[in-house]
Design an enzyme around this catalytic site. Sequence first.
Site, PDB file in Angstrom:
ATOM      1  CE  LYS A   8      -2.159  -0.498   3.914  1.00 44.14           C
ATOM      2  NZ  LYS A   8      -1.685  -1.743   4.512  1.00 44.14           N
ATOM      3  NE  ARG A  83      -4.973  -1.037   9.328  1.00 38.74           N
ATOM      4  CZ  ARG A  83      -3.829  -0.526   8.882  1.00 38.74           C
ATOM      5  NH1 ARG A  83      -3.721   0.744   8.630  1.00 38.74           N
ATOM      6  NH2 ARG A  83      -2.793  -1.327   8.696  1.00 38.74           N
ATOM      7  NE  ARG A 122       7.313  -3.542   6.348  1.00 39.03           N
ATOM      8  CZ  ARG A 122       6.039  -3.158   6.282  1.00 39.03           C
ATOM      9  NH1 ARG A 122       5.548  -2.688   5.152  1.00 39.03           N
ATOM     10  NH2 ARG A 122       5.256  -3.285   7.324  1.00 39.03           N
ATOM     11  NE  ARG A 157       6.284  -1.040  10.305  1.00 42.32           N
ATOM     12  CZ  ARG A 157       5.273  -0.752   9.488  1.00 42.32           C
ATOM     13  NH1 ARG A 157       5.486  -0.078   8.365  1.00 42.32           N
ATOM     14  NH2 ARG A 157       4.049  -1.137   9.766  1.00 42.32           N
ATOM     15  NE  ARG A 168       1.099  -5.119  11.001  1.00 44.64           N
ATOM     16  CZ  ARG A 168       2.137  -4.717  10.270  1.00 44.64           C
ATOM     17  NH1 ARG A 168       3.313  -5.286  10.431  1.00 44.64           N
ATOM     18  NH2 ARG A 168       1.990  -3.770   9.391  1.00 44.64           N
TER      19      ARG A 168
END
Length: 294
Positions: A8, A83, A122, A157, A168
């Site tokens: 996104k 969301r 990531r 992160r 998540r």
Amino acid sequence: MGAPGSGKGTQAQRLVKHYGIPHISTGDILRKHKDEGTPLGLRAKEIMAAGGYVDDQTMLDIIRDRLTQADTASGFILDGFPRTIAQAEGLQTLLAEIRKPLDAVVLLEVDNDQLVKRLSGRRVCELCGKVFNVHSAPPSVPPDCVQGRAEHQVVQRADDSEATVKERLRVYEEKTRRPVSGFYTYTGLVRTVDADGDIDAVTQRLFDTLRAGGGTAPAEKAAAPRKRAPQRRAKASKKASSRPAARRPVRKAAKKAAPKKRRKSAKARKATRKPVRKAARRAGASRARRKSKR
Ligand code: AMP
């Protein structure tokens, strides 16, 4: 819209570059609060680390504040918002109020295994914020962080750890993907994009999809009269006035046909006049005969 790791943020950055409008990422806004140690940031820190969602009212307040800023006058791209159904409803009310209707709702779809791989791989540079992936886009060598003055300081992160990633994805599936995309289905604005594979190919698919369709949600359309409406009316009236013109040839043809018909009937009248005169003469003669008899 898209699952965590669906790209996104990356795709939104490309869209804002193309359209020259602000990128509004609620995740980025919350991370900024976290870095600045604000009361919201401290609250959000724990929720984000656990893979949950910050409450709807807080998110709606953030969005109201952001969307009423001047730089959103020509448009904006929302990333990671809404969301939940409550956020989608709140956004709809807000957009109707500030007369900024949605043009499209993009849904980025990626296979779940791919998502886990992407998220757990990531890495983010603490200095410049650039995003890398240990699988597909490792940090550049030689270093080019902060215009080549330092090496990238890559970290993972907190919410990209495997356990949080799974939570998540579960929360996304339950609260966002099905309910929120369902919420927008009736508007006809949803553009589903296959976000698997090469980033550039996804961008291409995204632009193709956006170029192919657009529109305004009916409910919002009613609340936000668009500037283009008079133009449409002008076009429509032009169209209307061109309609008789289109019919004109038909009328001309009718007119052309009519004189022919009249000429024909004149001839016919001429032709029928004789017998009329003959009949009159005959009538006159018989009157004369009757007179002489008398
Ligand atoms: P993102 O960078 O969009 O993946 O967001 C990171 C985290 O911020 C999410 O996992 C949530 O904890 C929180 N967050 C971001 N946007 C929202 C939102 N619209 N509603 C609730 N929580 C959000």
